[in-house]
Design an enzyme around this catalytic site. Structure first.
Site, PDB file in Angstrom:
ATOM      1  N   GLU A  97     -13.239 -27.214  93.926  1.00 41.82           N
ATOM      2  CA  GLU A  97     -13.332 -28.040  92.711  1.00 41.82           C
ATOM      3  C   GLU A  97     -14.286 -27.376  91.734  1.00 41.82           C
ATOM      4  O   GLU A  97     -15.371 -26.927  92.117  1.00 41.82           O
ATOM      5  CB  GLU A  97     -13.886 -29.449  92.986  1.00 41.82           C
ATOM      6  CG  GLU A  97     -12.891 -30.411  93.572  1.00 41.82           C
ATOM      7  CD  GLU A  97     -13.469 -31.811  93.754  1.00 41.82           C
ATOM      8  OE1 GLU A  97     -14.365 -32.236  92.980  1.00 41.82           O
ATOM      9  OE2 GLU A  97     -13.031 -32.483  94.706  1.00 41.82           O
ATOM     10  N   GLU A 112     -16.609 -33.474 100.362  1.00 43.43           N
ATOM     11  CA  GLU A 112     -17.978 -33.669  99.903  1.00 43.43           C
ATOM     12  C   GLU A 112     -18.812 -34.610 100.772  1.00 43.43           C
ATOM     13  O   GLU A 112     -19.125 -35.750 100.378  1.00 43.43           O
ATOM     14  CB  GLU A 112     -17.982 -34.161  98.449  1.00 43.43           C
ATOM     15  CG  GLU A 112     -17.292 -33.197  97.503  1.00 43.43           C
ATOM     16  CD  GLU A 112     -17.501 -33.523  96.028  1.00 43.43           C
ATOM     17  OE1 GLU A 112     -17.942 -34.639  95.709  1.00 43.43           O
ATOM     18  OE2 GLU A 112     -17.237 -32.639  95.194  1.00 43.43           O
TER      19      GLU A 112
HETATM   20  C1  FCB Z   1     -16.373 -34.606  92.755  1.00 41.33           C
HETATM   21  C2  FCB Z   1     -15.289 -35.425  93.421  1.00 41.33           C
HETATM   22  C3  FCB Z   1     -14.079 -35.674  92.590  1.00 41.33           C
HETATM   23  C4  FCB Z   1     -14.445 -35.915  91.139  1.00 41.33           C
HETATM   24  C5  FCB Z   1     -15.342 -34.819  90.635  1.00 41.33           C
HETATM   25  C6  FCB Z   1     -15.707 -34.928  89.180  1.00 41.33           C
HETATM   26  O1  FCB Z   1     -17.603 -34.960  93.277  1.00 41.33           O
HETATM   27  O2  FCB Z   1     -14.867 -34.788  94.604  1.00 41.33           O
HETATM   28  O3  FCB Z   1     -13.370 -36.735  93.154  1.00 41.33           O
HETATM   29  O4  FCB Z   1     -15.011 -37.155  91.011  1.00 41.33           O
HETATM   30  O5  FCB Z   1     -16.513 -34.790  91.390  1.00 41.33           O
END
Ligand code: FCB
Length: 439
Positions: free
Chosen positions: A350, A166
Site C-alpha cells: 500500500e 497491518e
Molecule cells: C491503511 C489501511 C487502508 C487504508 C489506508 C489509507 O492503513 O490498510 O485500509 O485505510 O491506510
C-alpha cells in the site's frame, strides 16, 4: 508519470489495492454484522456515523471495477476477503459469500489479473467480537478455521496471500488509541491483541501450507519515526514509537522476540506463556509487504508510558494531514532488507494519498497524487538500485472508498466514486499510470 514499466526489473508487479469492508457494501449477500458496523453506529466514532453498508457497491459492480484494473494495465489486484461475509457468525459458512469470492477470483483470472488476497482487513464478525475478539486466545483457531474455509474454496487460484493487514492497526490503533473498532483504550487488551494477531497470523500460514498453497507473506505498516529534536529524550521517545509501531510485529515474526522498550510497558499485560508461541508465529514466509504513507516527528512528554508526543512537521501534507516523505519508504526497504528479510522479496502493498478530489468537466485533475506516486516510485527504484529485492508495488487505492473513522470524506482512489450515484470516473493519476504501464 516520470517512469515507464521498462524502468523496473522484468516481472515487477504493478498492482492496485482495496479491502472488502471499504468497497463491497456489507449489507449485501448475507454478510454478518461486524465490529465496524457497531463502532460506526456509536456516536462520535466515525465522521457522520458513516458505515460500509453500501460503500462502492463493489459486490454488484465488481466486473466493472476489474475492467478498470485491467484497462489500466495492472498485473495484480490486492483485495481482501471479509470474514463476516464468508462466516456471518464467525463460524458458519455462508454459501453466497463463498460464491462471491469464487466469482471475483475467476473474473480476475479471465482478465489476466493476478489475485493477491489478504484474509483479514478488519471486519471482525460481531459474534466473535462479543467473545473478546482479538483479546481472546481462541481467535487463532477461529482464524485458522476461517482461513481453511475461504482458502479451501479459492486458494487454488491465488497468486499470493497474506493473513492480516497491518497488525499495528488491528492491535494498537484499535485497542490502545481506540480510533478503530472495537474502539478500546485498554493496555491489557492491547498487549493481548498484539500477541494474538501474530499467533493467528502463524496459524493461518500453517493452515494454508497444509492446503498446499505457496507464495504466502505478511503485510506490515510502517511510519518512519524521527526525533523532533536532537535531545536524548526525543531520541528515546522516537525509538519507543519505532518499537511499538514498526518493530514489534516484525521482530516477533523474524526474530522470535519483542523489543525491550515495548516490553517495558506491555509485558505485564501479555498472556501467560507468550514466549512459547513464537514457534507458531515464526512460520517461514515467501515475501513481506510494506504499507507506507508517512513519517512522524516524535518528542518526549511526561505522561504515563508510552510517554511521547507527536510534533507537527514542516513538510507538505496530504488530505489526511500526513507529511509527504518518500525517503521513509526508501529507508524502510533498506532497513528491512538489512535487518530482517535479506533475500526475501519485498512488495509495497500500500502507498498513496488522500486528496480533496472533485470532478470538473467530467475529469479529476489530481496532479498532487501523480507527484506523490512519482516520488514514491523513485524511492522504490533507488532502493532497487541499491540492492533491495522489491518485486512489486500496489497503489492504494483503486477506488475512493470508506476511509474507516473518516468516513467517505478522504479520497484515496485512482478512480473517483460519486457516493450518490456510485459512478466511477478515472482520475488523471489513473490515466497517467495507464500510459506508464503500457507494454
Ligand atoms: C491503511 C489501511 C487502508 C487504508 C489506508 C489509507 O492503513 O490498510 O485500509 O485505510 O491506510
Amino acid at each position: 508519470m516520470n517512469f515507464k514499466r521498462s524502468d523496473f526489473p522484468d516481472g515487477f508487479l504493478f498492482g492496485t489495492a482495496t479491502s472488502a469492508y471499504q468497497i463491497e457494501g456489507h449489507s449485501f449477500g448475507g454478510a454478518g454484522q461486524t465490529h465496524w458496523d457497531t463502532f460506526a453506529a456509536t456516536p462520535g466514532n466515525v465522521v457522520r456515523n458513516e458505515n460500509g453498508d453500501v460503500a462502492c457497491d463493489h459486490y454488484h459492480r465488481f466486473e466493472e471495477d476489474l475492467d478498470l484494473i485491467a484497462a489500466a494495465g495492472f498485473d495484480a489486484y490486492r483485495f481482501s476477503t471479509s470474514w463476516a461475509r464468508v462466516m456471518p457468525d464467525g463460524v458458519t459458512p455462508n454459501p453466497d459469500g463463498l460464491d462471491f469470492y469464487d466469482r471475483l477470483t475467476d473474473a480476475m483470472l479471465e482478465r489476466g489479473i493476478k489475485p493477491c488476497a489478504t484474509l483479514y482487513h478488519w471486519e471482525l464478525p460481531s459474534a466473535l467480537a462479543d467473545k473478546g475478539g482479538w483479546t481472546n486466545p481462541d481467535i487463532a483457531n477461529w482464524f485458522g478455521d476461517f482461513t481453511q474455509t475461504i482458502m479451501g474454496r479459492i486458494g487454488d487460484r491465488m497468486h499470493s496471500v497474506a493473513p492480516i493487514n497491518e497488525p499495528w492497526c488491528v492491535g494498537w490503533l484499535s485497542h490502545f488509541l481506540g480510533h478503530h473498532a472495537p474502539g478500546l483504550r485498554d493496555i491489557r487488551a492491547t498487549a493481548r491483541a498484539m500477541h494474538h494477531i501474530l499467533v493467528a497470523h502463524g496459524t493461518a500460514i500453517q493452515t494454508m501450507r497444509s492446503l498446499g498453497m505457496d507464495n504466502l507473506g505478511a503485510v506490515f505498516n510502517f511510519e518512519w519515526a524521527m526525533p523532533a529534536d536532537d535531545t536524548v529524550a526525543a531520541r528515546t521517545a522516537a525509538d519507543l514509537y519505532d518499537g511499538y509501531y514498526n518493530r514489534f510485529f516484525i521482530d516477533g515474526v523474524f526474530k522470535g522476540h519483542y523489543p525491550d522498550n515495548v516490553l517495558q510497558g506491555l509485558e505485564a499485560h501479555l498472556p501467560n506463556g507468550w514466549q512459547d508461541d513464537f514457534a507458531t508465529i515464526q512460520q517461514p514466509l515467501d515475501w513481506v509487504g510494506l504499507n507506507y504513507y508517512t513519517r512522524k516527528l516524535i518528542g518526549p512528554d511526561d505522561s504515563a508510558w508510552p510517554s511521547h508526543s507527536e510534533v507537527e512537521g514542516p513538510l507538505p501534507k496530504t488530505q489526511m494531514e500526513w507529511e509527504i516523505y518518500p525517503d521513509g519508504l526508501y529507508e524502510f526497504i533498506m532497513r528491512l532488507t538489512r535487518e530482517y528479510t535479506g533475500k526475501l522479496p519485498l512488495f509495497i502493498t500500500e502507498n498513496g494519498m488522500a486528496n480533496p478530489d472533485v470532478i470538473k468537466d467530467g475529469a479529476v485533475d489530481d496532479i498532487g497524487r501523480i507527484a506523490f506516486l512519482n516520488a514514491h516510485f523513485d524511492a522504490v527504484r533507488r532502493a532497487i538500485n541499491d540492492g533491495a529485492k522489491v518485486e512489486g508495488y500496489f497503489a492504494w487505492s483503486l477506488l475512493d472508498n470508506y476511509e474507516w473513522s473518516l468516513g467517505y470524506e478522504k479520497r484515496f482512489g485512482l478512480v473517483h466514486v460519486d457516493f450518490d450515484t456510485l459512478d466511477r470516473t478515472p482520475k488523471a493519476s489513473y490515466h497517467a499510470l495507464k500510459s506508464a504501464l503500457q507494454r
